[in-house]
Design a protein around this motif. Structure first.
Motif, PDB file in Angstrom:
ATOM      1  N   SER A 127      50.699  54.101  39.566  1.00  0.00           N
ATOM      2  CA  SER A 127      51.371  53.829  40.838  1.00  0.00           C
ATOM      3  C   SER A 127      51.363  52.359  41.222  1.00  0.00           C
ATOM      4  CB  SER A 127      50.738  54.667  41.956  1.00  0.00           C
ATOM      5  OG  SER A 127      49.356  54.411  42.046  1.00  0.00           O
ATOM      6  N   ILE A 128      50.324  51.620  40.835  1.00  0.00           N
ATOM      7  CA  ILE A 128      50.264  50.205  41.215  1.00  0.00           C
ATOM      8  C   ILE A 128      51.309  49.392  40.453  1.00  0.00           C
ATOM      9  CG2 ILE A 128      48.584  49.317  39.528  1.00  0.00           C
ATOM     10  CD1 ILE A 128      47.192  47.895  41.886  1.00  0.00           C
TER      11      ILE A 128
ATOM     12  N   GLN B 292      42.860  42.356  52.190  1.00  0.00           N
ATOM     13  CA  GLN B 292      41.636  43.098  52.498  1.00  0.00           C
ATOM     14  C   GLN B 292      40.631  43.075  51.356  1.00  0.00           C
ATOM     15  OE1 GLN B 292      40.717  44.662  55.461  1.00  0.00           O
ATOM     16  NE2 GLN B 292      42.478  43.538  56.242  1.00  0.00           N
ATOM     17  N   LEU B 293      41.116  43.192  50.130  1.00  0.00           N
ATOM     18  CA  LEU B 293      40.217  43.263  48.971  1.00  0.00           C
ATOM     19  C   LEU B 293      40.031  41.920  48.275  1.00  0.00           C
ATOM     20  CD1 LEU B 293      41.342  46.655  47.366  1.00  0.00           C
ATOM     21  CD2 LEU B 293      39.591  46.223  49.097  1.00  0.00           C
ATOM     22  N   HIS B 294      40.723  40.890  48.792  1.00  0.00           N
ATOM     23  CA  HIS B 294      40.608  39.539  48.217  1.00  0.00           C
ATOM     24  C   HIS B 294      40.942  39.545  46.724  1.00  0.00           C
ATOM     25  CE1 HIS B 294      37.564  38.427  51.639  1.00  0.00           C
ATOM     26  NE2 HIS B 294      38.800  38.639  52.075  1.00  0.00           N
ATOM     27  N   CYS B 295      42.143  39.973  46.438  1.00  0.00           N
ATOM     28  CA  CYS B 295      42.595  40.064  45.053  1.00  0.00           C
ATOM     29  C   CYS B 295      44.038  39.568  44.954  1.00  0.00           C
ATOM     30  CB  CYS B 295      42.497  41.508  44.544  1.00  0.00           C
ATOM     31  SG  CYS B 295      43.454  42.695  45.535  1.00  0.00           S
ATOM     32  N   CYS B 296      44.521  39.428  43.729  1.00  0.00           N
ATOM     33  CA  CYS B 296      45.887  38.953  43.527  1.00  0.00           C
ATOM     34  C   CYS B 296      46.422  39.509  42.213  1.00  0.00           C
ATOM     35  CB  CYS B 296      45.917  37.426  43.502  1.00  0.00           C
ATOM     36  SG  CYS B 296      47.589  36.723  43.346  1.00  0.00           S
ATOM     37  N   GLY B 297      47.561  40.183  42.272  1.00  0.00           N
ATOM     38  CA  GLY B 297      48.144  40.774  41.076  1.00  0.00           C
ATOM     39  C   GLY B 297      47.440  42.054  40.660  1.00  0.00           C
ATOM     40  N   ILE B 298      47.880  42.612  39.551  1.00  0.00           N
ATOM     41  CA  ILE B 298      47.281  43.856  39.072  1.00  0.00           C
ATOM     42  C   ILE B 298      45.948  43.580  38.379  1.00  0.00           C
ATOM     43  CG2 ILE B 298      47.609  45.834  37.546  1.00  0.00           C
ATOM     44  CD1 ILE B 298      50.643  45.466  37.943  1.00  0.00           C
ATOM     45  N   HIS B 299      45.965  42.672  37.416  1.00  0.00           N
ATOM     46  CA  HIS B 299      44.733  42.285  36.724  1.00  0.00           C
ATOM     47  C   HIS B 299      44.298  40.871  37.111  1.00  0.00           C
ATOM     48  CE1 HIS B 299      46.698  45.336  34.041  1.00  0.00           C
ATOM     49  NE2 HIS B 299      45.510  45.873  34.199  1.00  0.00           N
ATOM     50  N   ASN B 300      45.260  40.006  37.402  1.00  0.00           N
ATOM     51  CA  ASN B 300      45.011  38.671  37.942  1.00  0.00           C
ATOM     52  C   ASN B 300      46.348  38.112  38.457  1.00  0.00           C
ATOM     53  OD1 ASN B 300      46.372  37.265  35.647  1.00  0.00           O
ATOM     54  ND2 ASN B 300      44.596  38.048  34.506  1.00  0.00           N
ATOM     55  N   TYR B 301      46.299  36.922  39.033  1.00  0.00           N
ATOM     56  CA  TYR B 301      47.509  36.379  39.674  1.00  0.00           C
ATOM     57  C   TYR B 301      48.669  36.154  38.702  1.00  0.00           C
ATOM     58  CZ  TYR B 301      45.517  31.951  38.003  1.00  0.00           C
ATOM     59  OH  TYR B 301      44.979  30.941  37.224  1.00  0.00           O
ATOM     60  N   SER B 302      48.385  36.025  37.410  1.00  0.00           N
ATOM     61  CA  SER B 302      49.463  35.779  36.445  1.00  0.00           C
ATOM     62  C   SER B 302      50.402  36.982  36.293  1.00  0.00           C
ATOM     63  CB  SER B 302      48.876  35.395  35.078  1.00  0.00           C
ATOM     64  OG  SER B 302      48.165  36.475  34.518  1.00  0.00           O
TER      65      SER B 302
ATOM     66  N   LEU C   5      43.941  30.528  44.814  1.00  0.00           N
ATOM     67  CA  LEU C   5      44.306  31.940  44.754  1.00  0.00           C
ATOM     68  C   LEU C   5      43.106  32.813  44.371  1.00  0.00           C
ATOM     69  CD1 LEU C   5      47.616  31.504  42.689  1.00  0.00           C
ATOM     70  CD2 LEU C   5      47.358  31.474  45.189  1.00  0.00           C
ATOM     71  N   TYR C   6      43.149  34.063  44.827  1.00  0.00           N
ATOM     72  CA  TYR C   6      42.115  35.010  44.412  1.00  0.00           C
ATOM     73  C   TYR C   6      42.255  35.251  42.912  1.00  0.00           C
ATOM     74  CZ  TYR C   6      41.463  36.056  49.376  1.00  0.00           C
ATOM     75  OH  TYR C   6      41.216  35.969  50.719  1.00  0.00           O
ATOM     76  N   ALA C   7      41.146  35.171  42.195  1.00  0.00           N
ATOM     77  CA  ALA C   7      41.192  35.292  40.739  1.00  0.00           C
ATOM     78  C   ALA C   7      41.156  36.742  40.259  1.00  0.00           C
ATOM     79  CB  ALA C   7      40.022  34.529  40.126  1.00  0.00           C
ATOM     80  N   GLU C   8      40.567  37.626  41.060  1.00  0.00           N
ATOM     81  CA  GLU C   8      40.393  39.013  40.616  1.00  0.00           C
ATOM     82  C   GLU C   8      41.645  39.837  40.877  1.00  0.00           C
ATOM     83  OE1 GLU C   8      36.936  42.483  40.852  1.00  0.00           O
ATOM     84  OE2 GLU C   8      36.825  40.685  42.117  1.00  0.00           O
ATOM     85  N   GLY C   9      41.960  40.734  39.957  1.00  0.00           N
ATOM     86  CA  GLY C   9      43.108  41.622  40.118  1.00  0.00           C
ATOM     87  C   GLY C   9      42.805  42.763  41.078  1.00  0.00           C
ATOM     88  N   CYS C  10      43.862  43.386  41.603  1.00  0.00           N
ATOM     89  CA  CYS C  10      43.694  44.417  42.633  1.00  0.00           C
ATOM     90  C   CYS C  10      43.414  45.814  42.079  1.00  0.00           C
ATOM     91  CB  CYS C  10      44.943  44.477  43.514  1.00  0.00           C
ATOM     92  SG  CYS C  10      45.202  42.982  44.502  1.00  0.00           S
TER      93      CYS C  10
END
Length: 253
Positions: free
Chosen positions: A118-119, A144-154, A192-197
């Motif tokens: 779904s993501i 809210q979760l301090h994340c960016c992208g699915i696995h990372n901002y790339s 940017l947040y480094a961790e994915g969502c």
């Protein structure tokens, strides 16, 4: 000695019935918390059956109010029929809570696969407008979760939104709270947040289900103690001569 044992069991049973009323409120709160939190992440978890444990636990909470009333009345009046009914209902609720625990673990195991599917869809349909529910959900989760992208901002580089804007930047919701001048530019990845969502959403949803599982386990243990005390009162009541019907002068006492 037998009378003392019955009195002690009755005291514990009355106390447990009071706990049942408190437990009912807590269970309803846990169920409501699951519903409210699920609403924030419903775009990343489309299997509505995952809410079934929460529905059941709210129903159990409502039933515990009734069980507490029946238990108190039956204990105070020393009603054999009432206590037997009390034990039977507790047994049904206990079985229900075991089912909730099993379902909770089953759905908890499904979370990762469901979110992964779904993501991907949610990020693919992102258009950056507040009027779009999926876009709002993604921005909400990233903040809210301090994340960016699915696995990372790339990951944003592969989205239709990124290709259409052609500004080499990700949504502002990817910006760290400490980066005051962040405009989402990939030229400044440290902003940017480094961790994915995906991993964080999976963790959050699994935590929600664990609340349900632990609540069900805790109150199942309390119910076992309640059934034990009720059975002790029932058994000793039937054996103690002081509780037998007395016949004096042809009149039942």
């Amino acid at each position: 000695m037998g009378q003392c044992g019955i009195t002690s069991s009755k005291t514990v049973l009355v106390f447990l019935n009071l706990i049942f009323w408190g437990a009912a409120g807590i269970l309803c709160y846990v169920g409501a918390y699951v519903f409210i939190t699920y609403d924030d992440y419903d775009h990343f978890f489309e299997d509505v059956y995952t809410l079934f444990p929460a529905v059941v636990i709210i129903a159990v909470g409502a039933l515990l109010f009734i069980i507490g009333l029946i238990g108190c009345c039956a204990t105070i009046r020393e009603s054999r029929c009432g206590l037997a009914t009390f034990v039977f209902i507790l047994l049904l609720v206990f079985v229900t809570e075991v089912v909730v625990v099993v379902l909770g673990y089953v759905y908890r195991a499904k979370v990762e696969n469901e979110v992964d599917r779904s993501i991907q869809k949610a990020y693919k349909t992102y258009n950056g407008t507040n009027s779009d529910a999926a876009s709002r959900a993604i921005d909400y989760v990233q903040r809210q979760l301090h994340c960016c992208g699915i696995h990372n901002y790339s990951d944003w580089e592969n989205t239709d939104w990124f290709k259409e804007t052609k500004n080499q930047s990700v949504p502002l919701s990817c910006c760290r709270e400490t980066a005051k001048s962040c405009n989402g530019s990939l030229a400044n990845p440290s902003d940017l947040y480094a961790e994915g969502c995906e991993a964080l959403v999976v963790k959050k949803l699994q935590e929600i289900l664990m609340h349900v599982i632990w609540a069900a386990l805790a109150f199942a243990a309390i119910q076992l103690l309640g059934m034990l005390c009720a059975c002790i009162v029932l058994c000793r009541r039937s054996r103690d001569p002081a509780y037998e019907l007395l016949i004096t002068g042809g009149t039942y006492a």
